[in-house]
Design an enzyme around this catalytic site. Structure first.
Site, PDB file in Angstrom:
ATOM      1  N   ASP A 213       1.151  -0.426  -1.140  1.00 36.37           N
ATOM      2  CA  ASP A 213       0.912   0.967  -1.482  1.00 36.37           C
ATOM      3  C   ASP A 213       1.507   1.371  -2.829  1.00 36.37           C
ATOM      4  O   ASP A 213       2.700   1.615  -2.950  1.00 36.37           O
ATOM      5  CB  ASP A 213       1.471   1.859  -0.368  1.00 36.37           C
ATOM      6  CG  ASP A 213       1.022   3.299  -0.512  1.00 36.37           C
ATOM      7  OD1 ASP A 213       0.295   3.604  -1.480  1.00 36.37           O
ATOM      8  OD2 ASP A 213       1.405   4.121   0.323  1.00 36.37           O
TER       9      ASP A 213
ATOM     10  N   ASP B  60      -4.037   5.014  -6.067  1.00 34.41           N
ATOM     11  CA  ASP B  60      -3.333   4.816  -4.808  1.00 34.41           C
ATOM     12  C   ASP B  60      -4.031   3.784  -3.926  1.00 34.41           C
ATOM     13  O   ASP B  60      -5.114   4.045  -3.401  1.00 34.41           O
ATOM     14  CB  ASP B  60      -3.258   6.175  -4.101  1.00 34.41           C
ATOM     15  CG  ASP B  60      -2.493   6.113  -2.799  1.00 34.41           C
ATOM     16  OD1 ASP B  60      -1.724   5.149  -2.610  1.00 34.41           O
ATOM     17  OD2 ASP B  60      -2.657   7.024  -1.976  1.00 34.41           O
TER      18      ASP B  60
END
Ligand SMILES: *[C@@H]1O[C@H](CO)[C@@H](O)[C@H](O)[C@H]1NC(C)=O
Ligand SMILES: *[C@@H]1O[C@H](CO)[C@@H](O)[C@H](O)[C@H]1NC(C)=O
Ligand SMILES: *[C@@H]1O[C@H](CO)[C@@H](O)[C@H](O)[C@H]1NC(C)=O
Ligand SMILES: *[C@@H]1O[C@H](CO)[C@@H](O)[C@H](O)[C@H]1NC(C)=O
Length: 377
Positions: A265, A80
């Protein structure tokens, strides 16, 4: 002179040979229906809650494999870029915790390299929270051992958010800003221990879901064969997160938004826009509201591109990028892979990342962007 050249070449060769590239294949799977979005958080403090309910969108999550401890225990994780911490479900989660029981769990008692930390943690993601305590152990990834990695052993995970996901845990690839005190996030630890030659990583995603690799994270470098042309570098606007600035956004030739921050992201499937920009965007589309979703015909040729102006260059997204096709009875409909957020920044999730190859340079504090090759599926 020639001799010096030869010597130089020999030295160069040596550095090239010792240069370590960690190649981590990524796999993908469609997320189940009605799942909530695994979403970026407020990067200034890491605990703002954003909620976006996904109704019919069949979004995809990308995950890869790591292992922890001695002997190694294996896990699938999300890498992430929107967060800094790493956590795995723990064998010490209660039996009543169905989410934890459904995933692989880290057992500290069976790892000889485990060191207790003694602190508890709570992480709040857009989609829900994760609670547990911190531990230290050796993380293994792409043939490299990273000793002394501080990570969370989760004993509670929010049911709605994590029940149906295919990954067990999460590795945060962002920089220090959101990290636990006295813990060095994954990337900085790798770089500090000189496990990679260059403190950068790159992300390549393809749209084809399945158990064959559908993407790759390369830590320590990038692969020129995965993008077209040159990387276009832009500075990150905060020293410690993968955030850049969008100068302007257009739909076709109509401006829908001005200067605004954007987080890259990998933990978010969709592309998220500030509410006002989103409504400007909708105004320029032939969309109809149906059961809470903006629905369009799948005649994609006629729809305008979203043009993002970033660092003096235009990054287009076609309707093929920002629409998702669904089958509703006999009919094919298209819904937007774009959602509004009640915040003044964009989240460039997978919708953007499978069109653009991204390079995250922690030393140069910059992000490189280029059109990814063959990202259609
Ligand atoms: C999603 O919903 C559709 C239609 O309601 C259904 O056919 C499909 O099986 C569902 N997929 C999952 C993963 O639940
Ligand atoms: C993030 O949270 C902080 C503290 O709650 C707040 O001051 C700030 O405005 C938020 N940032 C964004 C981008 O919403
Ligand atoms: C954890 O490992 C210990 C030592 O190998 C073992 O006795 C215990 O049963 C394991 N716990 C679980 C829940 O698997
Ligand atoms: C951590 O949480 C556990 C369970 O809630 C609690 O018993 C313990 O006192 C907490 N430890 C610290 C250091 O806060």
């Amino acid at each position: 002179m020639l001799r010096i050249v030869f010597l130089l070449v020999a030295v160069l060769d040596l550095t090239l040979a010792s240069r370590k590239l960690m190649r981590v294949p990524l796999y993908s799977r469609p997320k189940p229906n009605k799942s909530e979005l695994f979403l970026a958080r407020n990067v200034t403090n890491g605990n703002e809650r954003l909620r976006v309910a996904l109704k019919t969108r069949q979004n995809v999550e990308f995950y890869g494999y790591i292992s922890m401890g001695t002997p190694e225990q294996h896990f699938s994780v999300i890498f992430d870029t929107g967060s800094s911490n790493t956590w795995l479900p723990s064998t010490n989660c209660p039996k009543s915790n169905a989410v934890c029981q459904r995933h692989r769990q880290y057992n500290s008692s069976s790892s000889s390299s485990h060191v207790p930390d003694g602190r508890n943690f709570t992480l709040l993601y857009g989609s829900g929270s994760v609670i547990g305590y911190l531990s230290k152990d050796t993380l293994h990834l792409a043939g490299v051992d990273i000793p002394g990695m501080v990570f969370g052993e989760a004993v509670f995970q929010h049911q709605m958010a994590f029940d149906a996901v295919s990954f067990d845990g999460l590795v945060g690839l962002s920089l220090g800003i959101l990290a636990w005190k006295n813990s060095t996030p994954f990337l900085e630890r790798l770089c500090a221990q000189r496990l990679v030659e260059e403190c950068i990583f790159s992300v390549y995603l393809r749209r084809i879901p399945g158990e064959t690799p559908s993407g790759e994270i390369i830590i320590g470098g990038f692969d020129k064969s995965l993008f077209e042309g040159q990387l276009h570098y832009v500075p990150i606007i905060m020293p410690n997160s993968w955030k850049l600035q969008i100068n302007q956004a257009f739909v076709g030739t109509k401006e829908i938004g001005g200067k605004v921050d954007a987080i890259l992201d990998t933990g978010t499937s969709l592309m998220l826009m500030p509410q006002k920009t989103y409504f400007n965007f909708l105004k320029n589309l032939p969309a109809k509201l149906e059961d809470g979703n903006y629905v369009l015909s799948c005649e994609q040729e006629s729809l305008p591109e979203i043009n993002l102006h970033i660092g003096g260059k235009v990054f287009p997204l076609t309707s093929d990028d920002y629409l998702v096709e669904l089958v509703k009875g006999e009919e094919k409909i298209c819904v937007l892979a774009v959602a509004p957020v009640n915040m003044d920044f964009w989240v460039l999730g997978n919708v953007f990342l499978w069109r653009y190859y991204t390079v995250y340079d922690a030393t140069g504090k910059r992000i490189g962007l280029a059109k990814a090759v063959q990202s259609d599926g």
